[in-house]
Design a protein around this motif. Structure first.
Motif, PDB file in Angstrom:
ATOM      1  N   LEU A 109       0.835  -1.205   0.000  1.00 38.07           N
ATOM      2  CA  LEU A 109       0.000   0.000   0.000  1.00 38.07           C
ATOM      3  C   LEU A 109       0.871   1.256   0.000  1.00 38.07           C
ATOM      4  CD1 LEU A 109      -2.959   0.951   0.154  1.00 38.07           C
ATOM      5  CD2 LEU A 109      -2.787   0.761   2.636  1.00 38.07           C
ATOM      6  N   ILE A 110       1.898   1.261   0.836  1.00 34.67           N
ATOM      7  CA  ILE A 110       2.832   2.398   0.893  1.00 34.67           C
ATOM      8  C   ILE A 110       3.539   2.568  -0.453  1.00 34.67           C
ATOM      9  CG2 ILE A 110       5.007   3.212   1.904  1.00 34.67           C
ATOM     10  CD1 ILE A 110       4.031   1.881   4.561  1.00 34.67           C
ATOM     11  N   ASP A 111       4.034   1.482  -1.007  1.00 35.33           N
ATOM     12  CA  ASP A 111       4.761   1.556  -2.280  1.00 35.33           C
ATOM     13  C   ASP A 111       3.881   2.094  -3.402  1.00 35.33           C
ATOM     14  OD1 ASP A 111       7.009   0.572  -1.000  1.00 35.33           O
ATOM     15  OD2 ASP A 111       6.761  -1.485  -1.762  1.00 35.33           O
ATOM     16  N   GLU A 112       2.643   1.627  -3.464  1.00 40.26           N
ATOM     17  CA  GLU A 112       1.727   2.078  -4.518  1.00 40.26           C
ATOM     18  C   GLU A 112       1.367   3.552  -4.344  1.00 40.26           C
ATOM     19  OE1 GLU A 112      -0.459   2.255  -7.895  1.00 40.26           O
ATOM     20  OE2 GLU A 112       0.825   0.586  -7.286  1.00 40.26           O
ATOM     21  N   ALA A 113       1.038   3.950  -3.115  1.00 42.47           N
ATOM     22  CA  ALA A 113       0.685   5.349  -2.862  1.00 42.47           C
ATOM     23  C   ALA A 113       1.888   6.260  -3.114  1.00 42.47           C
ATOM     24  CB  ALA A 113       0.165   5.512  -1.433  1.00 42.47           C
ATOM     25  N   ALA A 114       3.068   5.838  -2.668  1.00 46.26           N
ATOM     26  CA  ALA A 114       4.281   6.640  -2.870  1.00 46.26           C
ATOM     27  C   ALA A 114       4.593   6.795  -4.361  1.00 46.26           C
ATOM     28  CB  ALA A 114       5.464   6.008  -2.138  1.00 46.26           C
ATOM     29  N   ALA A 115       4.395   5.745  -5.121  1.00 44.93           N
ATOM     30  CA  ALA A 115       4.636   5.807  -6.565  1.00 44.93           C
ATOM     31  C   ALA A 115       3.712   6.823  -7.235  1.00 44.93           C
ATOM     32  CB  ALA A 115       4.446   4.430  -7.194  1.00 44.93           C
ATOM     33  N   ARG A 116       2.503   6.944  -6.716  1.00 45.73           N
ATOM     34  CA  ARG A 116       1.542   7.884  -7.308  1.00 45.73           C
ATOM     35  C   ARG A 116       1.851   9.343  -6.984  1.00 45.73           C
ATOM     36  NH1 ARG A 116      -4.118   5.520  -8.752  1.00 45.73           N
ATOM     37  NH2 ARG A 116      -3.464   3.408  -9.240  1.00 45.73           N
ATOM     38  N   VAL A 117       2.497   9.587  -5.842  1.00 43.94           N
ATOM     39  CA  VAL A 117       2.782  10.978  -5.449  1.00 43.94           C
ATOM     40  C   VAL A 117       4.245  11.363  -5.609  1.00 43.94           C
ATOM     41  CG1 VAL A 117       0.814  11.109  -3.873  1.00 43.94           C
ATOM     42  CG2 VAL A 117       3.049  10.431  -2.977  1.00 43.94           C
ATOM     43  N   GLY A 118       5.080  10.434  -6.029  1.00 43.29           N
ATOM     44  CA  GLY A 118       6.489  10.726  -6.267  1.00 43.29           C
ATOM     45  C   GLY A 118       7.430   9.862  -5.463  1.00 43.29           C
ATOM     46  N   ASP A 119       7.315   9.916  -4.147  1.00 47.68           N
ATOM     47  CA  ASP A 119       8.164   9.089  -3.287  1.00 47.68           C
ATOM     48  C   ASP A 119       7.579   9.058  -1.871  1.00 47.68           C
ATOM     49  OD1 ASP A 119       8.831  11.549  -2.139  1.00 47.68           O
ATOM     50  OD2 ASP A 119      10.802  11.632  -3.073  1.00 47.68           O
ATOM     51  N   LYS A 120       8.262   8.337  -0.977  1.00 50.08           N
ATOM     52  CA  LYS A 120       7.749   8.178   0.391  1.00 50.08           C
ATOM     53  C   LYS A 120       7.770   9.489   1.169  1.00 50.08           C
ATOM     54  CE  LYS A 120       8.781   3.291   0.680  1.00 50.08           C
ATOM     55  NZ  LYS A 120       9.637   2.253   1.218  1.00 50.08           N
ATOM     56  N   LYS A 121       8.729  10.349   0.876  1.00 52.09           N
ATOM     57  CA  LYS A 121       8.791  11.644   1.558  1.00 52.09           C
ATOM     58  C   LYS A 121       7.575  12.499   1.176  1.00 52.09           C
ATOM     59  CE  LYS A 121      11.862  15.492   2.526  1.00 52.09           C
ATOM     60  NZ  LYS A 121      13.162  16.101   2.280  1.00 52.09           N
ATOM     61  N   ALA A 122       7.234  12.511  -0.101  1.00 51.33           N
ATOM     62  CA  ALA A 122       6.058  13.254  -0.567  1.00 51.33           C
ATOM     63  C   ALA A 122       4.785  12.642   0.017  1.00 51.33           C
ATOM     64  CB  ALA A 122       5.998  13.256  -2.086  1.00 51.33           C
ATOM     65  N   LEU A 123       4.758  11.316   0.122  1.00 49.43           N
ATOM     66  CA  LEU A 123       3.603  10.638   0.720  1.00 49.43           C
ATOM     67  C   LEU A 123       3.443  11.056   2.182  1.00 49.43           C
ATOM     68  CD1 LEU A 123       1.310   8.535   0.594  1.00 49.43           C
ATOM     69  CD2 LEU A 123       3.016   6.797   1.199  1.00 49.43           C
ATOM     70  N   ALA A 124       4.541  11.053   2.921  1.00 50.47           N
ATOM     71  CA  ALA A 124       4.506  11.449   4.329  1.00 50.47           C
ATOM     72  C   ALA A 124       3.962  12.868   4.476  1.00 50.47           C
ATOM     73  CB  ALA A 124       5.894  11.341   4.952  1.00 50.47           C
ATOM     74  N   LYS A 125       4.430  13.756   3.631  1.00 44.80           N
ATOM     75  CA  LYS A 125       3.981  15.153   3.688  1.00 44.80           C
ATOM     76  C   LYS A 125       2.485  15.252   3.407  1.00 44.80           C
ATOM     77  CE  LYS A 125       5.022  19.730   1.909  1.00 44.80           C
ATOM     78  NZ  LYS A 125       5.889  20.540   1.063  1.00 44.80           N
ATOM     79  N   LEU A 126       2.023  14.521   2.408  1.00 43.11           N
ATOM     80  CA  LEU A 126       0.603  14.524   2.054  1.00 43.11           C
ATOM     81  C   LEU A 126      -0.267  13.940   3.172  1.00 43.11           C
ATOM     82  CD1 LEU A 126      -1.332  15.205  -0.282  1.00 43.11           C
ATOM     83  CD2 LEU A 126      -1.003  12.883  -1.103  1.00 43.11           C
ATOM     84  N   LYS A 164       0.522  13.990   6.318  1.00 45.60           N
ATOM     85  CA  LYS A 164       0.767  14.764   7.552  1.00 45.60           C
ATOM     86  C   LYS A 164       1.384  13.878   8.643  1.00 45.60           C
ATOM     87  CE  LYS A 164      -1.275  18.456   5.855  1.00 45.60           C
ATOM     88  NZ  LYS A 164      -0.599  18.911   4.687  1.00 45.60           N
ATOM     89  N   TYR A 165       2.264  12.982   8.220  1.00 48.29           N
ATOM     90  CA  TYR A 165       3.063  12.156   9.124  1.00 48.29           C
ATOM     91  C   TYR A 165       4.525  12.421   8.800  1.00 48.29           C
ATOM     92  CZ  TYR A 165      -0.898   9.265  10.679  1.00 48.29           C
ATOM     93  OH  TYR A 165      -2.062   8.813  11.236  1.00 48.29           O
ATOM     94  N   SER A 166       5.413  12.063   9.708  1.00 53.28           N
ATOM     95  CA  SER A 166       6.838  12.243   9.435  1.00 53.28           C
ATOM     96  C   SER A 166       7.320  11.162   8.465  1.00 53.28           C
ATOM     97  CB  SER A 166       7.645  12.168  10.733  1.00 53.28           C
ATOM     98  OG  SER A 166       7.740  10.828  11.166  1.00 53.28           O
ATOM     99  N   PRO A 167       8.349  11.479   7.670  1.00 49.37           N
ATOM    100  CA  PRO A 167       8.929  10.451   6.796  1.00 49.37           C
ATOM    101  C   PRO A 167       9.424   9.240   7.592  1.00 49.37           C
ATOM    102  CG  PRO A 167       9.703  12.613   6.140  1.00 49.37           C
ATOM    103  CD  PRO A 167       8.953  12.799   7.445  1.00 49.37           C
ATOM    104  N   GLY A 168       9.865   9.465   8.831  1.00 50.03           N
ATOM    105  CA  GLY A 168      10.302   8.355   9.678  1.00 50.03           C
ATOM    106  C   GLY A 168       9.178   7.388   9.980  1.00 50.03           C
ATOM    107  N   ASN A 169       7.974   7.918  10.188  1.00 50.93           N
ATOM    108  CA  ASN A 169       6.821   7.039  10.418  1.00 50.93           C
ATOM    109  C   ASN A 169       6.561   6.161   9.207  1.00 50.93           C
ATOM    110  OD1 ASN A 169       6.255   7.921  13.010  1.00 50.93           O
ATOM    111  ND2 ASN A 169       4.611   9.292  12.393  1.00 50.93           N
ATOM    112  N   VAL A 170       6.555   6.766   8.032  1.00 47.76           N
ATOM    113  CA  VAL A 170       6.294   6.006   6.808  1.00 47.76           C
ATOM    114  C   VAL A 170       7.375   4.940   6.614  1.00 47.76           C
ATOM    115  CG1 VAL A 170       6.063   6.148   4.284  1.00 47.76           C
ATOM    116  CG2 VAL A 170       5.024   7.909   5.740  1.00 47.76           C
ATOM    117  N   TYR A 171       8.626   5.298   6.882  1.00 42.75           N
ATOM    118  CA  TYR A 171       9.721   4.338   6.789  1.00 42.75           C
ATOM    119  C   TYR A 171       9.501   3.176   7.769  1.00 42.75           C
ATOM    120  CZ  TYR A 171      14.390   2.320   7.037  1.00 42.75           C
ATOM    121  OH  TYR A 171      15.434   1.435   7.015  1.00 42.75           O
TER     122      TYR A 171
END
Length: 128
Positions: A14-31, A33-40
């Motif tokens: 789910l993370i990989d698919e969503a991140a691919a749609r918005v650019g990367d995991k950092k962009a996903l985290a920002k969208l 409203k969680y820290s990139p560390g949480n997503v990692y």
């Protein structure tokens, strides 16, 4: 494969698919409203991914946020009797939600078609 590793694989996917749609995991985290560390951490399975984040990621990935949220709620319940009841209740809600969404989409499609083609709107809609 155990339920935990199955859930971890589902969350990672789910993370990989969503991140691919918005650019990367950092962009996903920002969208989200969680820290990139949480997503990692969610991706690695070192921290549980909240149902709210999973529902938001499902929407970003083009999946049903409602179905993902219901699935996670049911899977997280440890009491077998409550789990069975949740499955029954949320299953009904999911079917009603799907029917309502389908009907709303059909009406919207008819209105868009009418606007684009200049054809008059139908006053009665038959759903088979």
């Amino acid at each position: 494969m155990s339920n935990e590793s199955n859930d971890q694989a589902r969350v990672k996917s789910l993370i990989d698919e969503a991140a691919a749609r918005v650019g990367d995991k950092k962009a996903l985290a920002k969208l989200l409203k969680y820290s990139p560390g949480n997503v990692y951490d969610w991706s690695k399975g070192t921290r549980a991914c909240p149902v709210q984040a999973q529902a938001l990621m499902a929407d970003i990935a083009g999946l049903s946020a409602q179905e993902v949220a219901c699935y996670v709620v049911i899977q997280q319940e440890k009491n077998p009797e409550r789990k069975a009841r949740l499955l029954e209740v949320l299953g009904k809600a999911s079917r009603r939600m799907s029917a309502a969404c389908w009907a709303a989409t059909s009406v919207s499609a008819a209105l868009v078609f009418s606007a684009l083609t200049g054809m008059p709107r139908l006053h009665t809609m038959y759903i088979m």
